[in-house]
Each structure stands twice: as structure tokens, then as C-alpha cells.
Motif scaffolding. Structure first.
Motif, PDB file in Angstrom:
ATOM      1  N   CYS A   1       0.793  -1.231   0.000  1.00  0.00           N
ATOM      2  CA  CYS A   1       0.000   0.000   0.000  1.00  0.00           C
ATOM      3  C   CYS A   1       0.827   1.283   0.000  1.00  0.00           C
ATOM      4  O   CYS A   1       0.353   2.312  -0.483  1.00  0.00           O
TER       5      CYS A   1
ATOM      6  N   MET B   1      -4.758   3.418  -3.107  1.00  0.00           N
ATOM      7  CA  MET B   1      -3.996   2.356  -2.452  1.00  0.00           C
ATOM      8  C   MET B   1      -3.435   2.802  -1.104  1.00  0.00           C
ATOM      9  O   MET B   1      -3.749   2.207  -0.069  1.00  0.00           O
TER      10      MET B   1
ATOM     11  N   PHE C   1      -5.165   0.772   2.188  1.00  0.00           N
ATOM     12  CA  PHE C   1      -4.390   0.685   3.434  1.00  0.00           C
ATOM     13  C   PHE C   1      -5.316   0.613   4.643  1.00  0.00           C
ATOM     14  O   PHE C   1      -5.238  -0.304   5.467  1.00  0.00           O
TER      15      PHE C   1
END
Length: 232
Positions: free
Chosen positions: A26, A60, A65
Motif C-alpha cells: 500500500c 492504495m 491501506f
């Protein structure tokens, strides 16, 4: 309250140090991928590739995350445990979004430099970045709290990753598509990248972005309280 928040941040720091795969996927992957892309001469001083990089960071580093962290906590039945130990809604929500917001914001502010993109007004850019980061974080937090399993969370999170990547690409295609994209959950960033120096924080796309932010914030608070009531 401050001591509880500090304790939660400490626990999350220890968790992230042990969950290196989440950090790699992430946080590090978007940075490495797009930094390597920026070394290609054809990508430098090109707003298109910076826009791609920012879309990946929002979805991301900010979104996926937080959804991965929360969905794992839900499966381990940690939400109710934290609530019974005296952790308030505010402390929990602030602690769980702290690192995704921090990493996504810092990365988004860093990317214009390797791509060699001139940012005419850093104040405007900062406002667009922060509102978009917060929107993605709270949107994915809501997804993780509402989904029953990690598989469902990942599926919905990936859907929004794809949507965030595709929407800006279709802006030149049609006026209706353009208006949809400009007023979507990534609209302010899309509009900003199309206009740069001419962008204004009074534009309809930024006002729509702020609306998305408050909508996702309200949804995440409701989803958290619902998750507590139904036992995660």
C-alpha cells in the motif's frame, strides 16, 4: 483522551512494523513504481502520469491501506474489545486513519518533484490533495466496517481503485462523462490536473469533493457504531 490516542498510535506503529506486507503493497509499491516511471524522459513534466500516480496514492496508500487494517481487526473481533476497554469512537477513528492519511498526503506532495511538474499554487494543490485523501480514507473505512469478510472488503476496495484510475482517463471522451468525473469522489483532483494554474477552490468540483468528504465521514461514523452494535 490524549493518552488513549497515543496508546492506540503506539499499538498501530507496532502492528505496521510487524505487517510489512501491508506497508510494501500500500505504501512502498506506488512510490517505487511511479518513481521508476518518472525516470523515463517521456513521463517527465507530463501531467497525465502525475495524475495516474496520484490516483494510485489516493486509492492504495489512502484507501486500501485503511480497509485492510480495519477488516483484519473486525475478523479478530477487536472493535468491541477496544470499546469495552474504554476507547472512544473518536480515539479509534482518529488512530485508524492516522497513518493512511499521513503516508498518502506525504507521498502525494512528493510526486510533483520527480515528475518535474510545475505546481503554480501549492496552497490550492495542498487543499485538493488533503480533501481527496480524506475522502478516500473515510470511504474505504466505511467499506471495511460494512463488509462481513476481508474478501468482500478487498473486492470493493479494488473496485474503487479501478474506478479512480479509469474515471480521469475518460474525461476527454464526452461532456457528460467529464461532468460526472469532475463531481465524483476524485473530481477535484481530476479537474485540478486538467486546469492546474486556472483551478479555483470555489469551483463546483472542489465543493463536490468537500461534500463527498463529509458524506464519507458521516458514513464511516455510522458504520463504526453499527459494527459495534452487531458485534463487529
Amino acid at each position: 483522551m490524549l493518552n488513549d490516542f497515543r496508546s492506540l498510535i503506539w499499538l498501530r506503529t507496532r502492528y505496521l512494523l510487524s505487517a510489512k506486507a501491508i506497508l510494501f503493497v500500500c505504501v512502498l509499491t506506488p512510490i517505487l513504481d511511479f518513481y521508476l516511471l518518472s525516470l523515463w524522459d517521456g513521463a517527465r513534466e507530463t501531467v497525465y502520469f502525475l495524475n495516474m500516480a496520484l490516483s494510485m496514492v489516493y486509492s492504495m496508500t489512502g484507501g486500501t491501506f485503511v480497509s485492510m487494517i480495519v477488516s483484519e481487526e473486525k475478523e479478530k473481533k477487536n472493535l468491541k474489545t477496544l470499546r469495552l476497554s474504554g476507547v472512544t469512537d473518536k480515539d479509534y477513528l482518529l488512530s485508524v486513519v492516522f497513518f493512511p492519511i499521513f503516508f498518502a498526503s506525504v507521498t502525494a506532495l512528493f510526486f510533483p518533484f520527480p515528475f518535474g511538474t510545475n505546481i503554480p499554487n501549492w496552497g490550492t494543490y495542498l487543499a485538493v490533495v488533503l480533501t481527496t485523501v480524506f475522502t478516500f480514507v473515510f470511504l474505504n473505512l466505511s467499506i471495511a466496517l460494512l463488509c462481513k469478510t476481508q474478501q468482500q472488503t478487498v473486492a470493493f476496495s479494488m473496485f474503487f481503485v479501478m474506478l479512480a484510475s479509469i474515471l480521469p482517463a475518460f474525461v476527454p471522451a464526452h461532456q457528460i462523462v467529464k461532468q460526472i468525473a469532475y463531481h465524483s469522489f476524485i473530481g477535484a483532483n481530476t479537474d485540478y490536473m486538467a486546469t492546474l494554474g486556472d483551478y479555483s477552490l470555489t469551483s463546483s468540483s472542489f465543493l463536490a469533493q468537500v461534500s463527498w468528504l463529509f458524506l464519507c465521514l458521516g458514513l464511516s461514523i455510522w458504520a463504526y457504531r453499527r459494527a459495534i452494535i452487531v458485534g463487529n
